[in-house]
Design a protein around this motif. Structure first.
Motif, short mmCIF file in Angstrom:
data_model
loop_
_atom_site.label_atom_id
_atom_site.label_comp_id
_atom_site.label_asym_id
_atom_site.label_seq_id
_atom_site.Cartn_x
_atom_site.Cartn_y
_atom_site.Cartn_z
N HIS A 77 0.83 -1.21 0.00
CA HIS A 77 0.00 0.00 0.00
C HIS A 77 0.86 1.26 0.00
CE1 HIS A 77 -4.07 -1.48 0.17
NE2 HIS A 77 -3.79 -2.31 1.17
N HIS A 78 2.12 1.10 0.44
CA HIS A 78 3.05 2.24 0.44
C HIS A 78 3.28 2.75 -0.98
CE1 HIS A 78 6.24 4.74 2.15
NE2 HIS A 78 7.02 4.38 1.14
N VAL A 79 3.16 1.84 -1.95
CA VAL A 79 3.33 2.20 -3.37
C VAL A 79 1.99 2.61 -3.97
CG1 VAL A 79 4.04 1.38 -5.65
CG2 VAL A 79 5.31 0.67 -3.60
N GLY A 80 0.95 1.82 -3.70
CA GLY A 80 -0.37 2.12 -4.24
C GLY A 80 -1.34 1.01 -3.91
N HIS A 81 -2.64 1.34 -3.91
CA HIS A 81 -3.63 0.33 -3.55
C HIS A 81 -3.80 -0.72 -4.64
CE1 HIS A 81 -7.18 -1.48 -1.75
NE2 HIS A 81 -7.78 -1.38 -2.92
N SER A 82 -3.83 -0.29 -5.89
CA SER A 82 -4.00 -1.22 -6.99
C SER A 82 -2.83 -2.19 -7.06
CB SER A 82 -4.12 -0.44 -8.30
OG SER A 82 -4.26 -1.33 -9.39
N SER A 83 -3.15 -3.48 -7.09
CA SER A 83 -2.12 -4.54 -7.15
C SER A 83 -1.13 -4.43 -6.01
CB SER A 83 -1.38 -4.50 -8.50
OG SER A 83 -2.25 -4.74 -9.57
N HIS A 84 -1.63 -4.03 -4.83
CA HIS A 84 -0.68 -3.82 -3.73
C HIS A 84 -0.01 -5.11 -3.30
CE1 HIS A 84 -4.29 -4.92 -1.30
NE2 HIS A 84 -3.40 -5.43 -0.49
N HIS A 85 -0.63 -6.28 -3.55
CA HIS A 85 0.01 -7.55 -3.20
C HIS A 85 1.28 -7.76 -4.01
CE1 HIS A 85 -2.66 -8.20 -6.57
NE2 HIS A 85 -2.16 -9.39 -6.80
N LYS A 86 1.25 -7.30 -5.28
CA LYS A 86 2.46 -7.39 -6.10
C LYS A 86 3.52 -6.40 -5.65
CE LYS A 86 -0.07 -9.00 -10.18
NZ LYS A 86 -0.41 -8.73 -11.61
N HIS A 87 3.09 -5.22 -5.24
CA HIS A 87 4.04 -4.25 -4.70
C HIS A 87 4.68 -4.79 -3.42
CE1 HIS A 87 2.58 -1.60 -7.69
NE2 HIS A 87 1.47 -1.21 -7.06
N SER A 88 3.85 -5.47 -2.61
CA SER A 88 4.38 -6.05 -1.37
C SER A 88 5.52 -7.01 -1.68
CB SER A 88 3.28 -6.78 -0.60
OG SER A 88 2.33 -5.88 -0.08
N TYR A 89 5.34 -7.82 -2.72
CA TYR A 89 6.39 -8.78 -3.10
C TYR A 89 7.71 -8.06 -3.33
CZ TYR A 89 9.32 -11.81 -5.89
OH TYR A 89 10.41 -12.52 -6.35
N TYR A 90 7.71 -7.04 -4.15
CA TYR A 90 8.96 -6.37 -4.51
C TYR A 90 9.57 -5.62 -3.33
CZ TYR A 90 8.07 -7.72 -9.29
OH TYR A 90 7.86 -8.48 -10.42
N LEU A 91 8.74 -5.00 -2.51
CA LEU A 91 9.28 -4.28 -1.35
C LEU A 91 9.93 -5.25 -0.37
CD1 LEU A 91 6.50 -1.63 -0.60
CD2 LEU A 91 8.68 -1.28 -1.76
N ILE A 92 9.29 -6.38 -0.12
CA ILE A 92 9.85 -7.38 0.79
C ILE A 92 11.12 -7.99 0.20
CG2 ILE A 92 9.46 -9.63 1.88
CD1 ILE A 92 6.46 -8.85 1.99
N ARG A 93 11.04 -8.28 -1.10
CA ARG A 93 12.18 -8.96 -1.75
C ARG A 93 13.46 -8.13 -1.67
NH1 ARG A 93 15.50 -11.38 -2.24
NH2 ARG A 93 16.22 -12.97 -3.69
N HIS A 94 13.32 -6.81 -1.67
CA HIS A 94 14.51 -5.96 -1.67
C HIS A 94 14.71 -5.25 -0.32
CE1 HIS A 94 15.02 -6.67 -5.93
NE2 HIS A 94 13.75 -6.41 -6.10
N ALA A 95 14.08 -5.76 0.72
CA ALA A 95 14.16 -5.09 2.03
C ALA A 95 15.40 -5.48 2.83
CB ALA A 95 12.92 -5.41 2.85
N GLU A 96 16.13 -6.52 2.39
CA GLU A 96 17.30 -7.02 3.12
C GLU A 96 16.95 -7.32 4.58
OE1 GLU A 96 20.72 -4.46 2.56
OE2 GLU A 96 21.29 -5.61 0.78
N LEU A 97 15.95 -8.17 4.75
CA LEU A 97 15.54 -8.57 6.10
C LEU A 97 16.67 -9.35 6.76
CD1 LEU A 97 11.91 -9.79 5.29
CD2 LEU A 97 12.57 -7.65 6.42
N LEU A 98 17.12 -8.90 7.92
CA LEU A 98 18.23 -9.54 8.61
C LEU A 98 17.76 -10.83 9.29
CD1 LEU A 98 20.01 -6.48 10.24
CD2 LEU A 98 20.60 -7.67 8.11
N GLY A 99 18.67 -11.79 9.34
CA GLY A 99 18.37 -13.07 9.98
C GLY A 99 17.76 -14.09 9.05
N PHE A 100 17.42 -13.69 7.83
CA PHE A 100 16.81 -14.58 6.85
C PHE A 100 17.77 -14.81 5.69
CE2 PHE A 100 13.19 -12.35 8.80
CZ PHE A 100 12.40 -13.42 9.19
N THR A 101 17.72 -15.99 5.10
CA THR A 101 18.47 -16.24 3.88
C THR A 101 17.69 -15.65 2.71
OG1 THR A 101 17.37 -18.34 3.38
CG2 THR A 101 19.29 -18.43 4.85
#
Length: 547
Positions: free
Chosen positions: A408-432
């Motif tokens: 939703h930070h990017v936009g409401h339309s297709s926000h599930h797809k936006h979520s994918y890309y934001l998470i994928r490039h978030a460099e979450l620590l502790g995860f492979t």
């Protein structure tokens, strides 16, 4: 709501039953750009501590990419496969309980990196975890802390690899900064050095390039240094160890064993850089203690270290022989409850990293935590009945639930797809990297279409194990989202009743307000239950109970 992950009532046992005080043997492998290293550790849970009892190393040069395609070359991959096979044989010979492998810069960047990891899994049965630069830095920090005390004083850890350089600022507690920059000894040699000895033009151009590449990381690090603090420098990795050893041999006639704690001044380092730049490869090869593979790449590695020390105004640097591989061991010990007091904060590194990402993308945390609680409740109540996933998969589901709406930070339309890309490039620590890919896919499929082979995001799950996690657990997340459809906490709790014979699944729902019919939540459950029913071959019936 609390910022924590509720523990499951019945975790499946995934490890052999071993008496709590019995020593355990663990092997940790680092698939790097220049070399493949393995350490064998004897873990003493009662202390808790570990001792390195064996080492293996092979210089395979995965970073020698194909010049036309930028891919890992067949020759390099074959060398790596042989080295990994040897590591497995050694680990087996000492009865290692687990072999944990991580891959870093070269495999991260190569277009065929994932395919190479799949080849390793297919041919050797070895799962290699691809980790981000930030995660690599975090585990280096863990490894160093296991080998030396910081006494609450700020230290800068420098790890110069073949493809990247990690800089970490920490004082023995949570790291203040973690960075990974794409300057490494192998990379710079291949891309920037064409003359032998290096020409003045190339030398000064390379010096300027290194300075520019490191600038952002060093500025960020300096911004986290408190007024009046004096930084101490710690060096890890083969490049820095070689430089310190060469200097010690020349000045004192011998190399200390172990090298841990050995020091080198910035003045001595500057002298070595000036000497090495004037030497051809054949001249460097006659330096005692400098082997052929290291001689090829020692100059750019020394230039990186000198630039870091000069920018941070450091007088000297001290060696710590523990680094990424040992950090992998510490991380495993933390994950398995063998370390409880020292480095306690690391137990929650994944959770805190997820919450930090949620904050960054302005996630409605109250709603996301309710979704996470429902998802974990569904997971726990169906564990052993509809699925057999354990704690590792459970935390992936939790992370996806917390972050599912970040798009939703990017936009409401297709926000599930936006979520994918934001998470994928978030460099979450502790995860492979594959775990992050799994979290991103779970979030991507919390609505709309189910996972399909034609979806690029789903195809990025090269691991069959993680693909199956997404196939099974995304439907739990869909139900959890439906249970908080109005995002007001209308549902207080849920109870699952499963009849294995009839394949019926009743979802008993207790509303928060006794007079609330929860019509929108029930409608949403009915709309989203299809994926759950298809995956688990059950008939789901929601039943609203009186409060």
């Amino acid at each position: 709501m609390v910022n924590s992950i509720p523990k499951p009532q019945n975790n499946p046992v995934t490890l052999p039953i071993i008496p709590p005080d019995q020593d355990r043997i663990l092997a940790a492998i680092d698939v790097g750009t220049n070399s493949i290293h393995m350490v064998i550790a004897r873990i003493q849970p009662h202390l808790p501590a570990f001792t390195i009892v064996g080492r293996e190393k092979a210089t395979v040069r995965l970073g020698d990419f194909c010049k036309k395609t930028g891919e890992l070359s067949e020759e390099a991959m074959d060398r790596a496969m042989a080295a990994l096979r040897r590591c497995q044989d050694v680990a087996k010979s000492v009865n290692a309980e687990h072999v944990i492998a991580v891959a870093t810069s070269a495999v991260r960047e190569a277009p065929n990196g994932q395919a190479f990891l799949q080849r390793i899994e297919n041919e050797l049965g070895l799962w290699v975890n691809l980790i981000s630069g930030a995660e690599e830095a975090r585990r280096i920090y863990l490894g160093v802390l296991s080998g030396m005390s910081f006494d609450n004083q700020p230290h800068v850890i420098v790890d110069i690899g073949g493809g990247s350089t990690e800089l970490i600022l920490g004082d023995g507690h949570e790291p203040r900064t973690l960075s990974s920059t794409k300057v490494g000894a192998v990379r710079l040699t291949a891309e920037h050095i064409k003359t032998d000895p290096i020409s003045s033009t190339e030398f000064y151009a390379l010096q300027a390039y290194i300075r520019g590449m490191l600038e952002r990381s060093i500025e960020d690090l300096q911004a986290h240094v408190k007024p009046g603090e004096r930084l101490r420098m710690v060096g890890t990795s083969g490049t820095i160890e070689t430089l310190v050893a060469l200097n010690a041999r020349e000045k004192f006639g011998t190399v200390p064993t172990p090298l841990n704690g050995c020091e080198m001044s910035v003045k001595d380092l500057r002298d070595w850089v000036n000497r090495l730049r004037k030497m051809s490869l054949s001249e460097r090869l006659v330096i005692p203690g400098l082997n052929e593979r290291r001689a090829e790449i020692i100059l750019p590695g020394a230039m990186i270290l000198l630039e870091v020390m000069m920018q941070l105004k450091a007088d000297s640097i001290v060696i710590c022989e523990r680094s990424l591989r040992e950090g992998v061991i510490v991380d495993w010990m933390v994950a398995h409850g063998l370390i409880e007091d020292r480095l306690r904060y690391q137990k929650s590194v994944r959770e805190r990293s997820v919450f930090k990402t949620a904050q960054k993308y302005q996630v409605n945390l109250a709603h996301s935590q309710r979704v996470a609680e429902f998802a974990l409740s569904l997971f726990d109540q169906t564990q052993g009945k509809l699925h057999t996933w354990g704690e590792e998969e459970r935390i992936l589901l939790w992370a996806a639930a917390i972050l599912h709406n970040c798009g939703h930070h990017v936009g409401h339309s297709s926000h599930h797809k936006h979520s994918y890309y934001l998470i994928r490039h978030a460099e979450l620590l502790g995860f492979t990297e594959m775990e992050i890919e799994t979290i991103a896919n779970l979030a991507r499929y919390h609505r709309k279409n189910a996972p399909k082979k034609r979806h690029e995001t789903y195809r990025n799950l090269t691991s069959k194990h993680h693909r199956r996690v997404v196939e099974q657990l995304h439907s739990l997340l869909r139900l959890a989202v439906a249970l908080d459809r109005r995002q007001i906490g209308a549902i207080q709790s849920i109870e699952c009743r499963f009849d294995a014979v009839q394949r019926s699944f009743q979802l008993l729902i207790t509303p928060t307000q006794a007079d609330d019919p929860c019509s929108l939540e029930l409608w949403s459950l009915d709309f989203k239950k299809g994926e759950f029913e298809a995956e688990y071959h059950v008939k789901l019936t929601p039943i609203l109970q009186a409060n």
